[in-house]
Design a protein around this motif. Structure first.
Motif, PDB file in Angstrom:
ATOM      1  N   MET A   1       0.835  -1.206   0.000  1.00 38.24           N
ATOM      2  CA  MET A   1       0.000   0.000   0.000  1.00 38.24           C
ATOM      3  C   MET A   1       0.874   1.261   0.000  1.00 38.24           C
ATOM      4  O   MET A   1       0.501   2.280  -0.600  1.00 38.24           O
ATOM      5  N   ARG A   2       2.030   1.189   0.664  1.00 38.29           N
ATOM      6  CA  ARG A   2       2.952   2.334   0.608  1.00 38.29           C
ATOM      7  C   ARG A   2       3.370   2.629  -0.826  1.00 38.29           C
ATOM      8  O   ARG A   2       3.350   3.779  -1.274  1.00 38.29           O
ATOM      9  N   THR A   3       3.760   1.575  -1.530  1.00 36.46           N
ATOM     10  CA  THR A   3       4.223   1.746  -2.913  1.00 36.46           C
ATOM     11  C   THR A   3       3.086   2.254  -3.799  1.00 36.46           C
ATOM     12  O   THR A   3       3.256   3.196  -4.573  1.00 36.46           O
ATOM     13  N   GLY A   4       1.920   1.622  -3.666  1.00 39.45           N
ATOM     14  CA  GLY A   4       0.762   2.053  -4.452  1.00 39.45           C
ATOM     15  C   GLY A   4       0.358   3.476  -4.120  1.00 39.45           C
ATOM     16  O   GLY A   4      -0.022   4.257  -5.005  1.00 39.45           O
ATOM     17  N   GLY A   5       0.427   3.820  -2.839  1.00 38.80           N
ATOM     18  CA  GLY A   5       0.072   5.176  -2.418  1.00 38.80           C
ATOM     19  C   GLY A   5       0.978   6.221  -3.019  1.00 38.80           C
ATOM     20  O   GLY A   5       0.532   7.302  -3.428  1.00 38.80           O
ATOM     21  N   GLN A   6       2.288   5.920  -3.083  1.00 39.50           N
ATOM     22  CA  GLN A   6       3.245   6.847  -3.704  1.00 39.50           C
ATOM     23  C   GLN A   6       2.924   7.046  -5.183  1.00 39.50           C
ATOM     24  O   GLN A   6       2.931   8.175  -5.684  1.00 39.50           O
ATOM     25  N   MET A   7       2.632   5.953  -5.869  1.00 41.67           N
ATOM     26  CA  MET A   7       2.325   6.045  -7.300  1.00 41.67           C
ATOM     27  C   MET A   7       1.022   6.809  -7.520  1.00 41.67           C
ATOM     28  O   MET A   7       0.924   7.633  -8.437  1.00 41.67           O
ATOM     29  N   LEU A   8       0.025   6.554  -6.673  1.00 39.42           N
ATOM     30  CA  LEU A   8      -1.241   7.285  -6.768  1.00 39.42           C
ATOM     31  C   LEU A   8      -1.010   8.775  -6.562  1.00 39.42           C
ATOM     32  O   LEU A   8      -1.537   9.615  -7.314  1.00 39.42           O
ATOM     33  N   ALA A   9      -0.225   9.128  -5.555  1.00 37.93           N
ATOM     34  CA  ALA A   9       0.037  10.537  -5.261  1.00 37.93           C
ATOM     35  C   ALA A   9       0.705  11.233  -6.445  1.00 37.93           C
ATOM     36  O   ALA A   9       0.381  12.378  -6.779  1.00 37.93           O
ATOM     37  N   ALA A  86      -5.273   0.072  -7.223  1.00 37.76           N
ATOM     38  CA  ALA A  86      -4.736  -1.043  -6.442  1.00 37.76           C
ATOM     39  C   ALA A  86      -3.358  -1.413  -6.960  1.00 37.76           C
ATOM     40  O   ALA A  86      -3.080  -1.331  -8.164  1.00 37.76           O
ATOM     41  N   HIS A  87      -2.495  -1.793  -6.025  1.00 39.07           N
ATOM     42  CA  HIS A  87      -1.149  -2.258  -6.334  1.00 39.07           C
ATOM     43  C   HIS A  87      -0.976  -3.616  -5.668  1.00 39.07           C
ATOM     44  O   HIS A  87      -1.069  -3.727  -4.447  1.00 39.07           O
ATOM     45  N   LYS A  88      -0.768  -4.636  -6.486  1.00 41.72           N
ATOM     46  CA  LYS A  88      -0.619  -6.007  -5.978  1.00 41.72           C
ATOM     47  C   LYS A  88      -1.792  -6.405  -5.084  1.00 41.72           C
ATOM     48  O   LYS A  88      -1.623  -7.046  -4.045  1.00 41.72           O
ATOM     49  N   GLY A  89      -2.993  -5.970  -5.487  1.00 44.92           N
ATOM     50  CA  GLY A  89      -4.210  -6.402  -4.805  1.00 44.92           C
ATOM     51  C   GLY A  89      -4.619  -5.545  -3.631  1.00 44.92           C
ATOM     52  O   GLY A  89      -5.666  -5.800  -3.024  1.00 44.92           O
ATOM     53  N   TYR A  90      -3.835  -4.518  -3.308  1.00 46.85           N
ATOM     54  CA  TYR A  90      -4.171  -3.649  -2.175  1.00 46.85           C
ATOM     55  C   TYR A  90      -4.545  -2.254  -2.654  1.00 46.85           C
ATOM     56  O   TYR A  90      -3.846  -1.657  -3.460  1.00 46.85           O
ATOM     57  N   VAL A  91      -5.661  -1.766  -2.111  1.00 44.55           N
ATOM     58  CA  VAL A  91      -6.307  -0.552  -2.608  1.00 44.55           C
ATOM     59  C   VAL A  91      -5.841   0.677  -1.825  1.00 44.55           C
ATOM     60  O   VAL A  91      -5.718   0.638  -0.598  1.00 44.55           O
ATOM     61  N   VAL A  92      -5.603   1.769  -2.546  1.00 47.62           N
ATOM     62  CA  VAL A  92      -5.341   3.079  -1.944  1.00 47.62           C
ATOM     63  C   VAL A  92      -6.241   4.109  -2.626  1.00 47.62           C
ATOM     64  O   VAL A  92      -6.641   3.946  -3.778  1.00 47.62           O
ATOM     65  N   ASP A  93      -6.531   5.183  -1.900  1.00 43.16           N
ATOM     66  CA  ASP A  93      -7.595   6.104  -2.309  1.00 43.16           C
ATOM     67  C   ASP A  93      -7.186   7.514  -1.880  1.00 43.16           C
ATOM     68  O   ASP A  93      -6.751   7.713  -0.741  1.00 43.16           O
ATOM     69  N   SER A  94      -7.318   8.489  -2.776  1.00 41.77           N
ATOM     70  CA  SER A  94      -6.956   9.857  -2.415  1.00 41.77           C
ATOM     71  C   SER A  94      -7.740  10.833  -3.283  1.00 41.77           C
ATOM     72  O   SER A  94      -8.146  10.511  -4.404  1.00 41.77           O
ATOM     73  N   ALA A  95      -7.959  12.032  -2.736  1.00 50.71           N
ATOM     74  CA  ALA A  95      -8.708  13.062  -3.468  1.00 50.71           C
ATOM     75  C   ALA A  95      -8.195  14.443  -3.099  1.00 50.71           C
ATOM     76  O   ALA A  95      -7.639  14.657  -2.010  1.00 50.71           O
ATOM     77  N   LEU A  96      -8.397  15.385  -4.010  1.00 50.51           N
ATOM     78  CA  LEU A  96      -8.027  16.775  -3.754  1.00 50.51           C
ATOM     79  C   LEU A  96      -8.989  17.693  -4.495  1.00 50.51           C
ATOM     80  O   LEU A  96      -9.710  17.272  -5.413  1.00 50.51           O
ATOM     81  N   THR A  97      -8.991  18.954  -4.082  1.00 47.52           N
ATOM     82  CA  THR A  97      -9.844  19.974  -4.691  1.00 47.52           C
ATOM     83  C   THR A  97      -8.966  21.132  -5.140  1.00 47.52           C
ATOM     84  O   THR A  97      -8.049  21.541  -4.411  1.00 47.52           O
ATOM     85  N   LEU A  98      -9.234  21.647  -6.328  1.00 48.35           N
ATOM     86  CA  LEU A  98      -8.487  22.796  -6.837  1.00 48.35           C
ATOM     87  C   LEU A  98      -9.415  23.696  -7.634  1.00 48.35           C
ATOM     88  O   LEU A  98     -10.537  23.312  -7.978  1.00 48.35           O
ATOM     89  N   ILE A  99      -8.942  24.900  -7.904  1.00 42.70           N
ATOM     90  CA  ILE A  99      -9.713  25.871  -8.680  1.00 42.70           C
ATOM     91  C   ILE A  99      -9.083  25.964 -10.065  1.00 42.70           C
ATOM     92  O   ILE A  99      -7.875  26.197 -10.190  1.00 42.70           O
TER      93      ILE A  99
END
Length: 238
Positions: A1-9, A86-99
């Motif tokens: 999840m750390r690796t997937g989270g970095q890639m998602l970010a 998902a990375h290797k079957g583990y899910v990560v999720d993130s969102a942001l708001t911008l103008i």
């Protein structure tokens, strides 16, 4: 999840640069699909309960779950990007708001900054093993109230890991010292959703997009967070 989270970010960081007046949500979604494939990630949202795209893009009074469309962004639009992979079957999720096309000022600044600060307060309320869900909820609610924002009550943060939505629910309002106890090793999504007006919501005709009932502008921020022995680690930071 750390690796997937970095890639998602990194993907979200790239996509936010592409949100400009004249660009369509559909074009952003196409970029997202390319980045996801390039990174070797799984596009969790595509086909999830019938959802038709790889990313949720919600504009102005749309709070979350917006389906990317062909209407170009206009200068000043409040745009929410919400990506789950998902990375290797583990899910990560993130969102942001911008103008789109400008720096936020006035009420838009209050909305965007207040919602982001509320997410940070919720994460900072995680003091490690034994933290209760209500501790996070109360911290989020306090900051949203300080910014005089409508606290969306019908949508929640959630556990995440092998599935996109797991126990426990993590509301954005509540009482400290109540709710489920979080063990070390738990992974949750802290995700305040707020409006400049009332908290009540409707589901749009497409069956997915959640809109503010009173038509007011909305914001959404989200990180996937690991509960550690004595604190929290954000997994979806660049």
């Amino acid at each position: 999840m750390r690796t997937g989270g970095q890639m998602l970010a990194q993907i979200l960081d790239q996509l936010k640069k592409e949100v400009q007046p004249g660009v369509t949500p559909k074009q952003i979604a196409k970029s997202a699909a390319g980045y996801i494939q390039e990174a070797g990630l799984q596009a969790v949202l595509l086909g999830y309960e019938g959802y038709p795209d790889v990313i949720c893009i919600s504009v102005n009074d749309e709070i979350v779950h917006g389906i990317p469309g062909k209407e170009p962004f206009k200068t000043g639009d409040v745009v929410k990007l919400d990506l789950t992979v998902a990375h290797k079957g583990y899910v990560v999720d993130s969102a942001l708001t911008l103008i789109a096309g400008e720096e936020p000022t006035g009420d838009k600044k209050r909305l965007v900054e207040g919602t982001k600060l509320a997410m940070e307060a919720g994460i900072n309320a995680i003091k490690g093993e034994g933290t209760r869900v209500g501790d996070i909820a109360a911290a989020v609610e306090k900051v949203l109230n300080q910014h005089k924002l409508g606290v969306i009550r019908d949508l929640v943060g959630h556990g995440v890991g092998q599935n996109i939505h797991e126990e426990p629910n993590v509301p954005n309002y509540g009482v400290a010292g109540t709710g489920s106890v979080l063990p070390a090793g738990a992974t949750i999504c802290v995700e305040p959703m707020a409006t400049l007006g009332d908290w009540r919501i409707n589901v749009a005709k497409d069956g997915w997009t959640i809109v503010a009932r009173d038509g007011s502008l909305g914001a959404h921020f989200e990180h996937t967070v690991l509960v550690t022995d004595n604190g929290a680690e954000i997994l979806t930071l660049v």
